[in-house]
Design an enzyme around this catalytic site. Structure first.
Site, PDB file in Angstrom:
ATOM      1  CG  ASP A 193      -0.421  -0.646   2.439  1.00 50.13           C
ATOM      2  OD1 ASP A 193       1.159  -0.504   2.513  1.00 50.13           O
ATOM      3  OD2 ASP A 193      -0.978  -0.912   3.426  1.00 50.13           O
TER       4      ASP A 193
ATOM      5  CG  ASN B  53      -8.860  -2.213  12.223  1.00 57.32           C
ATOM      6  OD1 ASN B  53      -7.963  -2.826  11.584  1.00 57.32           O
ATOM      7  ND2 ASN B  53      -9.202  -1.101  11.751  1.00 57.32           N
TER       8      ASN B  53
ATOM      9  CG  HIS C 152      -5.676  -2.525   8.843  1.00 59.03           C
ATOM     10  ND1 HIS C 152      -5.961  -1.369   9.740  1.00 59.03           N
ATOM     11  CD2 HIS C 152      -4.309  -2.711   8.991  1.00 59.03           C
ATOM     12  CE1 HIS C 152      -4.686  -0.965  10.182  1.00 59.03           C
ATOM     13  NE2 HIS C 152      -3.816  -1.719   9.594  1.00 59.03           N
TER      14      HIS C 152
ATOM     15  CD  GLU D  44      -8.405   0.405   8.023  1.00 55.69           C
ATOM     16  OE1 GLU D  44      -8.808  -0.421   9.060  1.00 55.69           O
ATOM     17  OE2 GLU D  44      -7.796   1.086   7.965  1.00 55.69           O
TER      18      GLU D  44
HETATM   19  C1  F6R Z   1       1.690  -1.826   6.066  1.00 57.12           C
HETATM   20  C2  F6R Z   1       0.186  -2.208   6.288  1.00 57.12           C
HETATM   21  C3  F6R Z   1      -0.431  -2.413   7.532  1.00 57.12           C
HETATM   22  C4  F6R Z   1       0.308  -2.862   8.717  1.00 57.12           C
HETATM   23  C5  F6R Z   1      -0.603  -2.751  10.029  1.00 57.12           C
HETATM   24  C6  F6R Z   1       0.257  -3.271  11.224  1.00 57.12           C
HETATM   25  O1  F6R Z   1       2.111  -1.854   4.841  1.00 57.12           O
HETATM   26  O2  F6R Z   1      -0.255  -2.407   5.421  1.00 57.12           O
HETATM   27  O3  F6R Z   1      -1.467  -3.278   7.384  1.00 57.12           O
HETATM   28  O4  F6R Z   1       0.782  -3.851   8.548  1.00 57.12           O
HETATM   29  O5  F6R Z   1      -1.268  -1.473  10.269  1.00 57.12           O
HETATM   30  O6  F6R Z   1       1.191  -2.014  11.653  1.00 57.12           O
HETATM   31  P1  F6R Z   1       2.170  -2.204  12.623  1.00 57.12           P
HETATM   32  O7  F6R Z   1       3.253  -3.303  12.159  1.00 57.12           O
HETATM   33  O8  F6R Z   1       2.814  -0.886  12.733  1.00 57.12           O
HETATM   34  O9  F6R Z   1       1.392  -2.488  13.739  1.00 57.12           O
END
Ligand code: F6R
Length: 241
Positions: free
Chosen positions: A67, A136, A138, A143
């Site tokens: 992303d 959550n 995702h 989401e």
């Molecule tokens: C990152 C992404 C997100 C993260 C998720 C967890 O490219 O797409 O889905 O993997 O938000 O983030 P952290 O590792 O910071 O807890």
């Protein structure tokens, strides 16, 4: 689904890096799906170390990131482009022309997402997709929703995600409100999936996503349906299962 329990974050990072390294050794021209966020930073550090020790060669590897924020230029230090340069790409011998992220600077979201999806299919899909897990549930920026979004698309970030990401910006107002993300279908087409999870704050979502019902309200739960998923999680993240 294979769950590998590690002592702590460092142990998780070493084991996840070993799995990615094995992929690169087995298939030097593989397509790696990569993630940003705080969890994979240690994994990337270990991959850089392996490269510096002469154990890994990225010269034929191609990468596609999950992303990118919509509207942030590449030089913004919060763009995912910048993150990848900073944590991996500029430290290894990957060809910059072989590294792909959605083009967050393209204001035409339909075009940007269509082109990115075409790039991924043109490469033949991901051999190994690395994922972090949002609080959550995702994955990428998919989401909780009523349906699983299939292909790369533009998303409005939830208040919770904006809140979680504001630590990286001067204020919550500066966090972009939209992002381009691979869809659930784009992620699920990967031949192998590797999820890294660490910390007590992720324990409840680990339980819901990997041991609860499969539902788009918990997007990561779809991974239970994939034939080759490895979750590398530390003891804290697995403390409720
Ligand atoms: C990152 C992404 C997100 C993260 C998720 C967890 O490219 O797409 O889905 O993997 O938000 O983030 P952290 O590792 O910071 O807890």
């Amino acid at each position: 689904m294979r769950i590998i329990k590690t002592k702590d974050y460092d142990d998780m990072s070493r084991k996840a890096a070993a799995i990615i390294a094995a992929q690169v050794v087995f298939k030097p021209d593989c397509v790696l799906g990569l993630a940003t966020g705080s969890t994979p930073i240690g994994t990337y550090e270990n991959l850089v170390k392996a490269y510096q020790n002469g154990d890994l060669d990225f010269s034929r590897v191609k990468s596609v990131n999950l992303d990118e924020y919509r509207g942030l230029p590449k030089e913004n230090d919060q763009s995912y482009y910048y993150f990848m340069q900073d944590h991996l790409f500029r430290h290894v011998n990957i060809d910059p022309g072989n590294t792909y992220l959605p083009d967050g600077t393209d204001a035409d979201s339909d075009k940007a997402c269509r082109e990115y999806e075409a790039i991924i299919s043109g490469l033949g899909g991901q051999d190994l997709q690395l994922l972090g897990l949002g609080h959550n549930g995702h994955i990428g920026f998919n989401e909780p929703n009523d349906v699983f979004d299939k292909v790369t698309h533009c998303v409005d970030l939830t208040e919770r995600t904006i809140e979680a990401n504001k630590r990286f910006f001067a204020s919550a107002e500066e966090v972009p409100r939209q992002a381009y993300t691979m869809g659930i279908g784009t992620i699920m087409q990967a031949k192998k999936i590797l999820v890294v999870v660490s910390g007590k704050d992720k324990a409840q979502i680990v339980k819901d996503a990997f041991f609860g019902p499969v539902t788009p309200r918990v997007p990561a739960s779809i991974l239970q349906m994939h034939p080759d998923v490895t979750v590398v999680a530390d003891a804290d993240a697995l403390s409720l299962v």
